[in-house]
Design a protein around this motif. Structure first.
Motif, PDB file in Angstrom:
ATOM      1  N   HIS A  57       3.935  -9.923   9.806  1.00 35.62           N
ATOM      2  CA  HIS A  57       4.151  -9.829   8.142  1.00 35.62           C
ATOM      3  C   HIS A  57       5.630  -9.343   7.940  1.00 35.62           C
ATOM      4  CE1 HIS A  57       2.872  -9.473   4.033  1.00 35.62           C
ATOM      5  NE2 HIS A  57       3.652  -8.104   3.990  1.00 35.62           N
ATOM      6  N   ASP A  75      -9.794  -7.606   9.846  1.00 37.51           N
ATOM      7  CA  ASP A  75      -8.825  -8.217  10.632  1.00 37.51           C
ATOM      8  C   ASP A  75      -8.118  -7.095  11.751  1.00 37.51           C
ATOM      9  OD1 ASP A  75      -8.677 -10.347   9.407  1.00 37.51           O
ATOM     10  OD2 ASP A  75      -6.759 -10.230   8.316  1.00 37.51           O
ATOM     11  N   ASP A 122      -4.827 -10.466  14.828  1.00 40.43           N
ATOM     12  CA  ASP A 122      -4.456 -11.104  13.447  1.00 40.43           C
ATOM     13  C   ASP A 122      -3.219 -11.100  12.547  1.00 40.43           C
ATOM     14  OD1 ASP A 122      -7.213 -12.256  13.266  1.00 40.43           O
ATOM     15  OD2 ASP A 122      -7.876 -10.437  12.981  1.00 40.43           O
ATOM     16  N   LEU A 123      -2.663  -9.643  12.680  1.00 37.62           N
ATOM     17  CA  LEU A 123      -1.349  -9.392  12.125  1.00 37.62           C
ATOM     18  C   LEU A 123      -0.649  -8.427  12.709  1.00 37.62           C
ATOM     19  CD1 LEU A 123      -0.293 -10.613   9.409  1.00 37.62           C
ATOM     20  CD2 LEU A 123      -0.789  -8.452   8.252  1.00 37.62           C
ATOM     21  N   SER A 136       4.089 -16.483  12.055  1.00 40.62           N
ATOM     22  CA  SER A 136       3.412 -16.581  10.753  1.00 40.62           C
ATOM     23  C   SER A 136       2.227 -15.163  10.961  1.00 40.62           C
ATOM     24  CB  SER A 136       2.634 -17.655  10.922  1.00 40.62           C
ATOM     25  OG  SER A 136       1.704 -18.039  12.057  1.00 40.62           O
ATOM     26  N   ARG A 137       2.264 -14.860  12.007  1.00 38.84           N
ATOM     27  CA  ARG A 137       1.100 -13.537  12.170  1.00 38.84           C
ATOM     28  C   ARG A 137       2.016 -12.305  12.201  1.00 38.84           C
ATOM     29  NH1 ARG A 137      -3.095 -14.673  16.934  1.00 38.84           N
ATOM     30  NH2 ARG A 137      -3.233 -17.063  16.742  1.00 38.84           N
ATOM     31  N   ALA A 143       0.843  -6.484   2.499  1.00 43.19           N
ATOM     32  CA  ALA A 143       0.200  -7.538   3.456  1.00 43.19           C
ATOM     33  C   ALA A 143      -1.391  -7.387   2.859  1.00 43.19           C
ATOM     34  CB  ALA A 143      -0.054  -7.103   4.561  1.00 43.19           C
ATOM     35  N   ALA A 169      -1.384  -9.112  -0.659  1.00 42.06           N
ATOM     36  CA  ALA A 169      -1.090 -10.643  -0.608  1.00 42.06           C
ATOM     37  C   ALA A 169      -2.057 -11.328  -0.033  1.00 42.06           C
ATOM     38  CB  ALA A 169       0.015 -10.865   0.224  1.00 42.06           C
ATOM     39  N   SER A 187      -3.240 -11.508   3.106  1.00 42.97           N
ATOM     40  CA  SER A 187      -2.558 -11.855   4.621  1.00 42.97           C
ATOM     41  C   SER A 187      -3.348 -10.709   5.457  1.00 42.97           C
ATOM     42  CB  SER A 187      -1.192 -11.762   4.730  1.00 42.97           C
ATOM     43  OG  SER A 187      -0.429 -10.944   4.385  1.00 42.97           O
ATOM     44  N   LEU A 188      -3.992  -9.790   5.041  1.00 39.68           N
ATOM     45  CA  LEU A 188      -4.587  -8.758   5.646  1.00 39.68           C
ATOM     46  C   LEU A 188      -5.887  -8.561   5.024  1.00 39.68           C
ATOM     47  CD1 LEU A 188      -4.480  -6.776   8.027  1.00 39.68           C
ATOM     48  CD2 LEU A 188      -3.283  -5.071   6.771  1.00 39.68           C
ATOM     49  N   ARG A 189      -7.141  -8.877   5.764  1.00 38.91           N
ATOM     50  CA  ARG A 189      -8.308  -8.648   5.195  1.00 38.91           C
ATOM     51  C   ARG A 189      -9.319  -7.855   6.027  1.00 38.91           C
ATOM     52  NH1 ARG A 189      -6.445 -13.872   5.581  1.00 38.91           N
ATOM     53  NH2 ARG A 189      -7.548 -14.135   7.647  1.00 38.91           N
TER      54      ARG A 189
END
Length: 338
Positions: A281, A312, A254-255, A278-279, A302, A305, A307-309
Motif C-alpha cells: 500500500h 485480510d 494480502d497487504l 500491487s500488494r 488502506a 480505500a 484495499s484492506l478489508r
C-alpha cells in the motif's frame, strides 16, 4: 475458575488519524528551493505533504488522532496512553501526559517512546505488555510527529521527504485467533548505525549553549544511501519473521503496509519478499514520510480505500533511526477508521 494458560492477545479495536490542513506541494517547494516536481517524484514518489502552521505542536496532532481513535473504538476513555514521537513538544517533559490530559483521561499512566520511524511498532509492543500483565484493560498508542520543526529549511532532500501527522489506535485484550489480534511484534536495533539518522545537537552529547550556539546543528540529518540499503534488508527480514509466526507464506499476505519512507524503498522490500508491488500500500504520495505516524495513517488510508478489508492478512513494517526496525502482523478487524 481456571486461569488461561496464555496471556490475552492485544486486539486492535479503534483507529483514528489527523493531518494538519495546510498542504505543501512539490511545486510550492520549488518556489523556495532548487528542486522541481519531477525531481522529487522520481526519487521519492512524493507529490505533497501536510505541514503544521506556527503554534501547532505534536501534542495537538496527537490529541486529534486520539479523539478519533476513541470514537472509532466506541469508547470514552482508556487506561494508558503511549505516544511514539521524535518531535515532542519539549525536550522535557514527555508529550503523552499532556495528550492524556487534553483527551480528558484523568491521571492514567502516559509516556513517550522514542524509536524514530519504528516508534509506533515499539509502542505497540509496549502496550501489549500492559495488556498481558493486566496493568491496563485498554491502551491507546499514538504515533505523532511534526518533522517540519526539525528540518533544515535549506535542505531540499529532507524537506521534500517529510510531512507532519498523527495516527492512533486503541488496543484491548482478546483471543489470539480473533480479527485484530496482534501476534508478537518483531523488534530489533543496531546502535552501530546511530549516526546515520540523527539530530546532531540539542541532546546531552552536544547541548546547545550560548557559547557554542554558532556551531550547533539542531536539524535532522540522514545518510540516504546507507539508510536505503539497511531499510530494505531489515524490513524484509522482519516481515518474513512475523509472517512465519502466524504460519503465513508470502503468498498469504494480502497487504504489506510498510513505513512510508520512500517509494523505492517500499518497492524494494516488496521485491525482496517476492510480493507483487500491487500488494504494497502506498500513501506517501499524498502525505510524505510522517515518521512515527506513518503506519497508522497508511492503515487507515488502506481501509478507507477498500484495499484492506476485514479478515485480510496484513503485515506492517518500519525502519528508523537508532538504528531500529520491526514488523507486526494481524488479520484486519471490522473497524471504521475515524
Amino acid at each position: 475458575m481456571k486461569e488461561s494458560a496464555h496471556p490475552p492477545a492485544p486486539v486492535l479495536c479503534g483507529l483514528g488519524t489527523w493531518l494538519p490542513p495546510h498542504v505543501v506541494t512539490n511545486d510550492d517547494l520549488s518556489q523556495e528551493l532548487d528542486t522541481c516536481d519531477e525531481w522529487i517524484r522520481s526519487r521519492t514518489g512524493i507529490g505533497r505533504r501536510h505541514v503544521v502552521q506556527p503554534g501547532v505542536a505534536t501534542s495537538n496532532l496527537a490529541v486529534e488522532a486520539g479523539r478519533r481513535a476513541l470514537k472509532s473504538a466506541g469508547m470514552e476513555t482508556v487506561d494508558a496512553v503511549i505516544v511514539a514521537t521524535t518531535t515532542p513538544d519539549r525536550q522535557c517533559p514527555a508529550t503523552a501526559p499532556l495528550v492524556a490530559s487534553e483527551l480528558g483521561l484523568g491521571t492514567v499512566p502516559a509516556f513517550d517512546v522514542g524509536a524514530v520511524c519504528t516508534g509506533f511498532l515499539y509502542a505497540l509492543a509496549t502496550a501489549a505488555g500492559f495488556l498481558a500483565t493486566g496493568s491496563a484493560r485498554t491502551v491507546m498508542v499514538i504515533g505523532a510527529d511534526t518533522y517540519s520543526s526539525i528540518l533544515d529549511p535549506t535542505d531540499r532532500s529532507t524537506r521534500a521527504i517529510f510531512g507532519d501527522g498523527a495516527g492512533a489506535v486503541v488496543l484491548r485484550p482478546g483471543r489470539t485467533n480473533e480479527p485484530g489480534a496482534l501476534g508478537r511484534v518483531e523488534l530489533a536495533s543496531d546502535g552501530r548505525g546511530s549516526d546515520l539518522i540523527m539530530v546532531p545537537s540539542g541532546g546531552s552529547r552536544d547541548p546547545i549553549r550560548a557559547e557554542t550556539a554558532d556551531r550547533a546543528d539542531p536539524y535532522f540529518r540522514m545518510e540516504g544511501k546507507k539508510v536505503f540499503r539497511n531499510a530494505v534488508e531489515r524490513m524484509a527480514e522482519a516481515s518474513l519473521a512475523v509472517a512465519e509466526r502466524f504460519g503465513w507464506g508470502v503468498d498469504d499476505i494480502d497487504l504489506l503496509v510498510a513505513h512510508q519512507a520512500n517509494i523505492r524503498i517500499m518497492h524494494a522490500v516488496a521485491d525482496r519478499l517476492a510480493l507483487p508491488r500491487s500488494r504494497c500500500h502506498v500513501h506517501l504520495d499524498r502525505v510524505g514520510n510522517t515518521a512515527a505516524a506513518s503506519i497508522p495513517l497508511a492503515l487507515a488510508d488502506a481501509a478507507v480505500a477498500g484495499s484492506l478489508r476485514p479478515g485480510d492478512r496484513v503485515v506492517t513494517t518500519a525502519f528508523g533511526g537508532g538504528l531500529t526496525w520491526g514488523a507486526a502482523a494481524l488479520r484486519w478487524p471490522d473497524i471504521c477508521p475515524a
